[in-house]
Scaffold this active site. Structure first.
Site, PDB file in Angstrom:
ATOM      1  N   ASN A 166       1.027  -1.019  -0.008  1.00 45.48           N
ATOM      2  CA  ASN A 166      -0.572  -0.256   0.065  1.00 45.48           C
ATOM      3  C   ASN A 166       1.084   1.240  -0.145  1.00 45.48           C
ATOM      4  OD1 ASN A 166       0.417  -0.496   2.747  1.00 45.48           O
ATOM      5  ND2 ASN A 166      -0.984   0.049   3.758  1.00 45.48           N
ATOM      6  N   GLU A 205       0.113   5.090   0.952  1.00 43.18           N
ATOM      7  CA  GLU A 205      -0.601   6.167   1.576  1.00 43.18           C
ATOM      8  C   GLU A 205       0.101   7.513   0.792  1.00 43.18           C
ATOM      9  OE1 GLU A 205      -0.994   5.320   5.541  1.00 43.18           O
ATOM     10  OE2 GLU A 205      -2.072   3.240   4.878  1.00 43.18           O
ATOM     11  N   CYS A 263      -4.018   0.899  -2.499  1.00 37.65           N
ATOM     12  CA  CYS A 263      -4.405  -0.183  -2.033  1.00 37.65           C
ATOM     13  C   CYS A 263      -2.928  -1.412  -2.744  1.00 37.65           C
ATOM     14  CB  CYS A 263      -5.728  -1.137  -1.722  1.00 37.65           C
ATOM     15  SG  CYS A 263      -6.534  -0.763  -1.050  1.00 37.65           S
ATOM     16  N   GLU A 288      -2.771  -4.861  -3.138  1.00 32.77           N
ATOM     17  CA  GLU A 288      -3.244  -5.601  -4.590  1.00 32.77           C
ATOM     18  C   GLU A 288      -3.323  -5.026  -5.985  1.00 32.77           C
ATOM     19  OE1 GLU A 288      -4.679  -4.868  -1.590  1.00 32.77           O
ATOM     20  OE2 GLU A 288      -5.908  -6.555  -0.333  1.00 32.77           O
ATOM     21  N   CYS A 307     -10.301  -4.888   0.019  1.00 29.39           N
ATOM     22  CA  CYS A 307     -11.048  -4.619  -0.038  1.00 29.39           C
ATOM     23  C   CYS A 307     -12.069  -4.844  -1.096  1.00 29.39           C
ATOM     24  CB  CYS A 307     -10.432  -2.937  -0.460  1.00 29.39           C
ATOM     25  SG  CYS A 307     -10.048  -2.541  -1.057  1.00 29.39           S
ATOM     26  N   CYS A 346     -10.481  -3.610  -4.815  1.00 29.03           N
ATOM     27  CA  CYS A 346      -9.474  -4.532  -5.076  1.00 29.03           C
ATOM     28  C   CYS A 346      -9.919  -5.825  -5.748  1.00 29.03           C
ATOM     29  CB  CYS A 346      -8.223  -4.896  -3.852  1.00 29.03           C
ATOM     30  SG  CYS A 346      -7.593  -3.563  -3.601  1.00 29.03           S
TER      31      CYS A 346
END
Ligand code: THU
Length: 160
Positions: free
Chosen positions: A62, A64, A73, A75, A112, A115
């Protein structure tokens, strides 16, 4: 009116040693990737590793951002990297893991919703299932044999 049952069968492994060798190796790559995450805000480090049918392993973590929604993210970092660099390769499997600087992550951390939607696009593109393995820092590992098991009733290009 009739009812339609939507169900999925997942596999749960108690320990990394129970995984097939390739999946264990993939998860080890995901763990390494999580250690390099850029997660100064959430302190929640996620790593993802993809195996491609050309033998390549692609990782992501990830990333940020101070403007929170601008981050991405693990993935999607990984699968977009694969799509950008190996557009002809098929993704066979994805391993995902996470750890936190503030708590012990002892539950398997699934991708999530966003993703899942992104991974579903590649599953449809390659017309072959992508297996997803996910775990926390410790504890059980869950395997879905196909992304579609994690995202029934997906919106895809067939609606466009
Ligand atoms: N995160 C991922 O990298 N993958 C997921 O599937 C869930 C959440 C990241 C986003 C954010 O950087 C941090 O975890 C906390 O939500």
């Amino acid at each position: 009116m009739k009812e339609v049952k939507v169900m999925a069968i997942l596999q749960v492994f108690d320990h990394l040693d129970e995984l097939p060798t390739e999946a264990k190796h993939l998860m080890a790559e995901a763990i390494k990737a999580s250690e390099q995450a850029y997660a100064p805000y959430s302190k929640f480090r996620v790593g993802a590793a993809l195996s491609l049918d050309n033998g390549q392993i692609v990782v992501g973590n990830n990333q940020e951002n101070a403007a929170y929604p601008s981050g991405l993210c693990a993935e999607r970092v990984a699968i977009f990297h694969a799509g950008a660099n190996y557009p002809k390769a098929k993704v066979r499997a994805i391993a995902v893991t996470a750890s936190s600087d503030t708590t012990i992550v002892d539950k398997p951390v699934p991708p999530c919703g966003a993703c899942r939607q992104s991974i579903a696009e590649y599953e449809q593109k390659q017309d072959a299932p992508i297996a997803i393995y996910f775990m926390g820092e410790t504890g059980k590992i869950v395997k879905a044999s196909s992304l579609s098991d994690l995202l029934p009733l997906v919106f895809d290009s067939s609606y466009l």
